[in-house]
Design a protein around this motif. Structure first.
Motif, PDB file in Angstrom:
ATOM      1  N   SER A  72      -3.453 -13.123  -8.333  1.00  0.00           N
ATOM      2  CA  SER A  72      -3.849 -11.863  -8.969  1.00  0.00           C
ATOM      3  C   SER A  72      -5.361 -11.735  -9.091  1.00  0.00           C
ATOM      4  O   SER A  72      -5.892 -10.625  -9.113  1.00  0.00           O
ATOM      5  N   TYR A  75      -6.291 -10.308  -5.828  1.00  0.00           N
ATOM      6  CA  TYR A  75      -5.767  -8.937  -5.792  1.00  0.00           C
ATOM      7  C   TYR A  75      -6.648  -7.993  -6.605  1.00  0.00           C
ATOM      8  O   TYR A  75      -7.041  -6.921  -6.130  1.00  0.00           O
ATOM      9  N   LEU A  76      -6.976  -8.368  -7.823  1.00  0.00           N
ATOM     10  CA  LEU A  76      -7.783  -7.505  -8.687  1.00  0.00           C
ATOM     11  C   LEU A  76      -9.191  -7.298  -8.133  1.00  0.00           C
ATOM     12  O   LEU A  76      -9.765  -6.223  -8.294  1.00  0.00           O
ATOM     13  N   ASN A  78      -9.913  -7.016  -5.079  1.00  0.00           N
ATOM     14  CA  ASN A  78      -9.826  -6.236  -3.848  1.00  0.00           C
ATOM     15  C   ASN A  78      -8.842  -5.079  -3.952  1.00  0.00           C
ATOM     16  O   ASN A  78      -8.306  -4.623  -2.943  1.00  0.00           O
ATOM     17  N   GLN A  79      -8.621  -4.571  -5.150  1.00  0.00           N
ATOM     18  CA  GLN A  79      -7.654  -3.493  -5.363  1.00  0.00           C
ATOM     19  C   GLN A  79      -7.946  -2.264  -4.517  1.00  0.00           C
ATOM     20  O   GLN A  79      -7.024  -1.542  -4.155  1.00  0.00           O
ATOM     21  N   ASP A  80      -9.201  -2.028  -4.195  1.00  0.00           N
ATOM     22  CA  ASP A  80      -9.548  -0.849  -3.404  1.00  0.00           C
ATOM     23  C   ASP A  80      -8.995  -0.921  -1.982  1.00  0.00           C
ATOM     24  O   ASP A  80      -8.845   0.098  -1.322  1.00  0.00           O
ATOM     25  N   GLN A  81      -8.668  -2.118  -1.477  1.00  0.00           N
ATOM     26  CA  GLN A  81      -8.131  -2.257  -0.124  1.00  0.00           C
ATOM     27  C   GLN A  81      -6.670  -2.673  -0.076  1.00  0.00           C
ATOM     28  O   GLN A  81      -6.061  -2.646   0.971  1.00  0.00           O
ATOM     29  N   ILE A  82      -6.119  -3.106  -1.195  1.00  0.00           N
ATOM     30  CA  ILE A  82      -4.740  -3.619  -1.196  1.00  0.00           C
ATOM     31  C   ILE A  82      -3.845  -2.633  -1.944  1.00  0.00           C
ATOM     32  O   ILE A  82      -3.983  -2.463  -3.144  1.00  0.00           O
ATOM     33  N   ARG A  83      -2.945  -1.988  -1.208  1.00  0.00           N
ATOM     34  CA  ARG A  83      -1.983  -1.096  -1.859  1.00  0.00           C
ATOM     35  C   ARG A  83      -0.804  -1.889  -2.395  1.00  0.00           C
ATOM     36  O   ARG A  83      -0.260  -1.582  -3.441  1.00  0.00           O
ATOM     37  N   ASN A  84      -0.392  -2.898  -1.629  1.00  0.00           N
ATOM     38  CA  ASN A  84       0.762  -3.717  -1.993  1.00  0.00           C
ATOM     39  C   ASN A  84       0.369  -5.176  -1.753  1.00  0.00           C
ATOM     40  O   ASN A  84       0.069  -5.541  -0.617  1.00  0.00           O
ATOM     41  N   PRO A  85       0.352  -6.028  -2.770  1.00  0.00           N
ATOM     42  CA  PRO A  85      -0.072  -7.416  -2.576  1.00  0.00           C
ATOM     43  C   PRO A  85       0.813  -8.202  -1.612  1.00  0.00           C
ATOM     44  O   PRO A  85       0.399  -9.243  -1.115  1.00  0.00           O
TER      45      PRO A  85
END
Length: 123
Positions: A72, A75-76, A78-85
């Motif tokens: 996470s 993930y957090l 890079n949230q701008d590029q990851i729609r679904n982890p």
């Protein structure tokens, strides 16, 4: 009686002159014309990784932070590029924070040759 022959009439396509073809001039796009989203600026970052085929956030987290459960943090960041982890793609470049949310230091050397410079958004 001899058979009568009709004179051959040319078909419209064969007898008509060819229409001139207008050629579009080739125009090279300059860097000023390329939108920023298509060509993000690069800045040096020691903590970025290029995603390869079959990579998962869990595997990257396990190598960098020692525990897959820390995915996470990546993930957090890079949230701008990851729609679904669960769906990340080869060629994506993710920032890897130097510390997890729990404060564990990242072992960035564990990523080896996947480390790179990270693209940044224009301010």
């Amino acid at each position: 009686a001899p058979a009568e022959q009709k004179p051959a009439t040319p078909s419209p396509a064969a007898g008509a002159p060819a229409a001139p073809v207008a050629e579009a001039p080739a125009v090279a796009a300059t860097s000023a014309e390329i939108p920023e989203a298509a060509a993000p600026k690069l800045e040096h970052a020691d903590s970025a990784v290029i995603i390869r085929r079959h990579d998962t956030l869990w595997q990257i987290s396990r190598r960098v932070y020692g525990q897959g459960m820390r995915y996470s943090t990546i993930y957090l960041a890079n949230q701008d590029q990851i729609r679904n982890p669960d769906r990340i793609w080869p060629g994506q470049v993710f920032k890897v924070p130097e510390k997890s949310q729990e404060g564990e230091a990242a072992n960035l050397k564990a990523m080896g040759d996947q480390m790179t410079t990270a693209p940044t958004k224009a301010d």
